[in-house]
Design an enzyme around this catalytic site. Structure first.
Site, short mmCIF file in Angstrom:
data_model
loop_
_atom_site.label_atom_id
_atom_site.label_comp_id
_atom_site.label_asym_id
_atom_site.label_seq_id
_atom_site.Cartn_x
_atom_site.Cartn_y
_atom_site.Cartn_z
N HIS A 14 22.35 -46.20 20.98
CA HIS A 14 21.88 -44.93 21.52
C HIS A 14 21.87 -44.96 23.05
O HIS A 14 21.39 -44.03 23.68
CB HIS A 14 20.48 -44.61 20.99
CG HIS A 14 20.46 -44.24 19.53
ND1 HIS A 14 20.66 -45.16 18.53
CD2 HIS A 14 20.28 -43.04 18.92
CE1 HIS A 14 20.58 -44.55 17.35
NE2 HIS A 14 20.37 -43.26 17.56
N ASN A 15 22.38 -46.05 23.60
CA ASN A 15 22.39 -46.24 25.05
C ASN A 15 23.69 -45.65 25.62
O ASN A 15 24.78 -46.17 25.38
CB ASN A 15 22.29 -47.74 25.35
CG ASN A 15 22.25 -48.06 26.83
OD1 ASN A 15 23.00 -47.51 27.61
ND2 ASN A 15 21.37 -48.98 27.20
N LYS A 16 23.55 -44.58 26.39
CA LYS A 16 24.72 -43.87 26.91
C LYS A 16 25.56 -44.75 27.84
O LYS A 16 26.79 -44.74 27.79
CB LYS A 16 24.28 -42.60 27.66
CG LYS A 16 25.42 -41.73 28.12
CD LYS A 16 24.92 -40.48 28.84
CE LYS A 16 26.09 -39.65 29.37
NZ LYS A 16 25.62 -38.50 30.16
N GLY A 17 24.89 -45.54 28.68
CA GLY A 17 25.61 -46.42 29.60
C GLY A 17 26.42 -47.47 28.86
O GLY A 17 27.57 -47.76 29.22
N ASP A 74 24.03 -57.22 20.39
CA ASP A 74 22.66 -57.58 20.74
C ASP A 74 22.78 -58.53 21.91
O ASP A 74 23.63 -59.43 21.88
CB ASP A 74 21.92 -58.22 19.56
CG ASP A 74 20.40 -58.13 19.75
OD1 ASP A 74 19.92 -57.04 20.10
OD2 ASP A 74 19.71 -59.14 19.56
N HIS A 160 20.92 -52.33 35.15
CA HIS A 160 19.75 -51.99 34.34
C HIS A 160 19.09 -53.27 33.87
O HIS A 160 19.59 -54.38 34.09
CB HIS A 160 20.16 -51.13 33.13
CG HIS A 160 21.31 -51.68 32.36
ND1 HIS A 160 21.19 -52.69 31.43
CD2 HIS A 160 22.64 -51.38 32.40
CE1 HIS A 160 22.37 -52.97 30.91
NE2 HIS A 160 23.28 -52.20 31.48
N ASP A 163 18.86 -57.05 35.60
CA ASP A 163 19.94 -57.27 36.58
C ASP A 163 19.45 -57.62 37.98
O ASP A 163 20.08 -58.44 38.67
CB ASP A 163 20.86 -56.05 36.64
CG ASP A 163 21.76 -55.93 35.42
OD1 ASP A 163 21.72 -56.83 34.55
OD2 ASP A 163 22.50 -54.92 35.32
N LYS A 183 30.60 -55.61 37.88
CA LYS A 183 29.72 -56.34 36.98
C LYS A 183 30.26 -56.30 35.56
O LYS A 183 30.30 -57.32 34.87
CB LYS A 183 28.31 -55.74 37.02
CG LYS A 183 27.37 -56.37 35.99
CD LYS A 183 26.31 -55.39 35.53
CE LYS A 183 25.78 -55.81 34.17
NZ LYS A 183 24.80 -54.90 33.63
N ARG A 189 28.98 -59.30 28.33
CA ARG A 189 29.57 -58.36 27.38
C ARG A 189 31.09 -58.34 27.52
O ARG A 189 31.82 -58.27 26.53
CB ARG A 189 28.98 -56.96 27.59
CG ARG A 189 29.38 -55.97 26.49
CD ARG A 189 28.57 -54.69 26.54
NE ARG A 189 27.17 -54.94 26.19
CZ ARG A 189 26.14 -54.76 27.02
NH1 ARG A 189 26.33 -54.31 28.24
NH2 ARG A 189 24.91 -55.02 26.62
#
EC number: 3.6.1.66
Length: 202
Positions: A14-17, A74, A160, A163, A183, A189
């Protein structure tokens, strides 16, 4: 290893970024990326104690409900001198009745390091586990790591989470001082995604 053969991929976040970041990484493969929020999917309880366990919960829940292949991640920061904490509880450390407060979480990490009289450099790593699950229950798992150190005081206003206190190896900037896309290119990721792309898309 199972190859991804469809043209639609559900990203169980649900995280837009995070959705934008994943869509950008998969853009070369002509895959339409949809997020869990777009389909009004609930967020399942993350009841496991490992990154792999929680990513599997999210990916399989989304794949079962929608009938689409689903990708979940995750991730978190593991600080050596704190025994790997906060680890899977990275976001939990920031929880308040009014939402997440990562300044509080970073301060908690710093205070714990001070209380432990942890030596410098204060080694840490950001970890990311990706799980790509199919509706038939099959999944593939990919893990990425970005080693570095915890610094104090906080530096930078990009990014976010934690960081502003994480300085990756080989750089003199924290993640929060870096350009977002720089980044994303070197992150934990991105490391996991390179493995995902090589295994399932390349």
């Amino acid at each position: 290893m199972r190859r991804f053969s469809g043209d639609r991929l559900l990203v169980a976040t649900h995280n837009k970024g995070k959705l934008e970041e994943i869509a950008d990484l998969l853009a070369p493969f002509d895959v339409k990326v949809v997020g869990a929020a777009d389909l009004n999917l609930p967020e399942p309880d993350e009841t496991e104690t490992t990154f792999i366990g929680n990513a599997r919960i999210k990916a399989h829940a989304a794949a079962q409900v929608t009938g689409l292949p689903a990708l979940a991640d995750d991730s978190g920061i593991a600080i050596d001198a704190l025994g790997g904490a906060p680890g899977v509880y990275t976001a939990d450390w920031a929880e308040t009745p009014n939402g997440r407060d990562f300044i509080m979480a970073m301060t908690r990490a710093h205070d714990a390091l001070e209380a432990a009289n942890a030596p410098y450099p204060r080694r840490a790593q950001f970890c990311c586990t990706l799980v790509l699950a199919w509706p038939d229950g099959h999944d593939e798992v990919f893990e990425g790591v970005m080693p570095g150190q915890v610094v104090w005081p906080m530096r930078g206003d990009q990014g976010h989470g934690y960081d502003p206190i994480f300085q990756p190896d080989g750089y003199d900037q924290t993640f929060a001082e870096m350009d977002r896309w720089e980044k994303n290119r070197i992150s934990h990721r991105a490391d996991a995604f390179r493995k995902l792309v090589a295994g399932c898309f390349g």
